[in-house]
Motif scaffolding. Sequence first.
Motif, PDB file in Angstrom:
ATOM      1  N   UNK A   1     -23.515  34.004  15.987  1.00 14.53           N
ATOM      2  CA  UNK A   1     -23.699  34.408  14.590  1.00 14.53           C
ATOM      3  C   UNK A   1     -22.767  35.549  14.176  1.00 14.53           C
ATOM      4  N   UNK A   2     -22.216  36.263  15.145  1.00  8.86           N
ATOM      5  CA  UNK A   2     -21.236  37.316  14.847  1.00  8.86           C
ATOM      6  C   UNK A   2     -20.258  37.364  16.011  1.00  8.86           C
ATOM      7  N   UNK A   3     -18.976  37.604  15.701  1.00 10.54           N
ATOM      8  CA  UNK A   3     -17.956  37.549  16.733  1.00 10.54           C
ATOM      9  C   UNK A   3     -16.778  38.412  16.349  1.00 10.54           C
ATOM     10  N   UNK A   4     -16.244  39.143  17.326  1.00 12.67           N
ATOM     11  CA  UNK A   4     -14.985  39.864  17.133  1.00 12.67           C
ATOM     12  C   UNK A   4     -14.293  39.938  18.481  1.00 12.67           C
ATOM     13  N   UNK A   5     -12.962  39.766  18.462  1.00 17.30           N
ATOM     14  CA  UNK A   5     -12.184  39.802  19.691  1.00 17.30           C
ATOM     15  C   UNK A   5     -10.761  40.210  19.359  1.00 17.30           C
ATOM     16  N   UNK A   6     -10.253  41.210  20.056  1.00 11.08           N
ATOM     17  CA  UNK A   6      -8.868  41.658  19.860  1.00 11.08           C
ATOM     18  C   UNK A   6      -8.407  42.406  21.104  1.00 11.08           C
ATOM     19  N   UNK A   7      -7.154  42.230  21.461  1.00  8.27           N
ATOM     20  CA  UNK A   7      -6.506  42.943  22.564  1.00  8.27           C
ATOM     21  C   UNK A   7      -7.275  42.845  23.877  1.00  8.27           C
ATOM     22  N   UNK A   8      -7.858  41.693  24.151  1.00  4.70           N
ATOM     23  CA  UNK A   8      -8.508  41.475  25.425  1.00  4.70           C
ATOM     24  C   UNK A   8      -9.965  41.874  25.521  1.00  4.70           C
ATOM     25  N   UNK A   9     -10.526  42.482  24.495  1.00  3.93           N
ATOM     26  CA  UNK A   9     -11.941  42.831  24.516  1.00  3.93           C
ATOM     27  C   UNK A   9     -12.599  42.363  23.234  1.00  3.93           C
ATOM     28  N   UNK A  10     -13.893  42.155  23.301  1.00  4.62           N
ATOM     29  CA  UNK A  10     -14.610  41.724  22.112  1.00  4.62           C
ATOM     30  C   UNK A  10     -16.099  41.743  22.342  1.00  4.62           C
ATOM     31  N   UNK A  11     -16.806  41.314  21.317  1.00  6.61           N
ATOM     32  CA  UNK A  11     -18.254  41.236  21.391  1.00  6.61           C
ATOM     33  C   UNK A  11     -18.745  40.123  20.489  1.00  6.61           C
ATOM     34  N   UNK A  12     -19.932  39.632  20.811  1.00  4.31           N
ATOM     35  CA  UNK A  12     -20.515  38.536  20.043  1.00  4.31           C
ATOM     36  C   UNK A  12     -22.019  38.748  19.960  1.00  4.31           C
ATOM     37  N   UNK A  13     -22.604  38.140  18.953  1.00  2.00           N
ATOM     38  CA  UNK A  13     -24.045  38.127  18.799  1.00  2.00           C
ATOM     39  C   UNK A  13     -24.462  36.665  18.842  1.00  2.00           C
ATOM     40  N   UNK A  14     -25.292  36.310  19.827  1.00  2.00           N
ATOM     41  CA  UNK A  14     -25.686  34.923  20.054  1.00  2.00           C
ATOM     42  C   UNK A  14     -27.176  34.779  19.763  1.00  2.00           C
ATOM     43  N   UNK A  15     -27.514  33.821  18.897  1.00  2.00           N
ATOM     44  CA  UNK A  15     -28.908  33.553  18.542  1.00  2.00           C
ATOM     45  C   UNK A  15     -29.475  32.510  19.499  1.00  2.00           C
ATOM     46  N   UNK A  16     -30.706  32.732  19.963  1.00  2.00           N
ATOM     47  CA  UNK A  16     -31.377  31.799  20.873  1.00  2.00           C
ATOM     48  C   UNK A  16     -32.850  31.738  20.475  1.00  2.00           C
ATOM     49  N   UNK A  17     -33.483  30.603  20.713  1.00  2.00           N
ATOM     50  CA  UNK A  17     -34.913  30.481  20.384  1.00  2.00           C
ATOM     51  C   UNK A  17     -35.737  31.469  21.201  1.00  2.00           C
ATOM     52  N   UNK A  18     -36.852  31.872  20.638  1.00  2.00           N
ATOM     53  CA  UNK A  18     -37.700  32.941  21.192  1.00  2.00           C
ATOM     54  C   UNK A  18     -38.048  32.741  22.666  1.00  2.00           C
ATOM     55  N   UNK A  19     -38.496  31.593  23.067  1.00  2.00           N
ATOM     56  CA  UNK A  19     -38.920  31.377  24.442  1.00  2.00           C
ATOM     57  C   UNK A  19     -37.807  30.974  25.389  1.00  2.00           C
ATOM     58  N   UNK A  20     -36.579  30.955  24.927  1.00  2.00           N
ATOM     59  CA  UNK A  20     -35.456  30.440  25.709  1.00  2.00           C
ATOM     60  C   UNK A  20     -34.426  31.517  26.054  1.00  2.00           C
ATOM     61  N   UNK A  21     -34.830  32.775  26.059  1.00  2.00           N
ATOM     62  CA  UNK A  21     -33.883  33.866  26.309  1.00  2.00           C
ATOM     63  C   UNK A  21     -33.264  33.748  27.699  1.00  2.00           C
TER      64      UNK A  21
END
Length: 159
Positions: A57-77
Amino acid sequence: MKHLPKHLRPRWRYLAVELEAWPDADVAEGDFQRSLWFAAQNLFGDAGSADADLRVVAFSFAEGTGEALVRVRHGEVERGRAALACVDAVRGDPVRVAVRGVSGTMRAAEEKYLGRPSEPAEEATVAFAGESRRAVRRGDLLDVDCEGSFAGATNLDLQ
């Protein structure tokens, strides 16, 4: 069409994910999403990956590093974390994926675990394997350019 009542709506958890790759890697959101879906499908099969319903749902990546926000169902973490652990490359570029934390809302996940300023990458020239080579330094980590590919090193490797 009416909204579902609150007790019938799907509940989600959000995984804050840290990404690291070689400095010349080109990782796009769609490519990362595809790699995540393939990892989940290979690990859990079609039904299991559909139950987890992993979505970037959110993503950023530059110069070899980055971060993301991944959505998952409540019981499936746990399944979501396992699928993320199976992602080792995105379009042929090796990638390190680490879960920083889990939260119940996007806002809380972003405030607690994402947006942390990463150490800026800087160019350097180092002596490595008896030669002077170009390197990209990020904190204590060095990615040394070895004729078109990179080798990971630390300051202790250069002494």
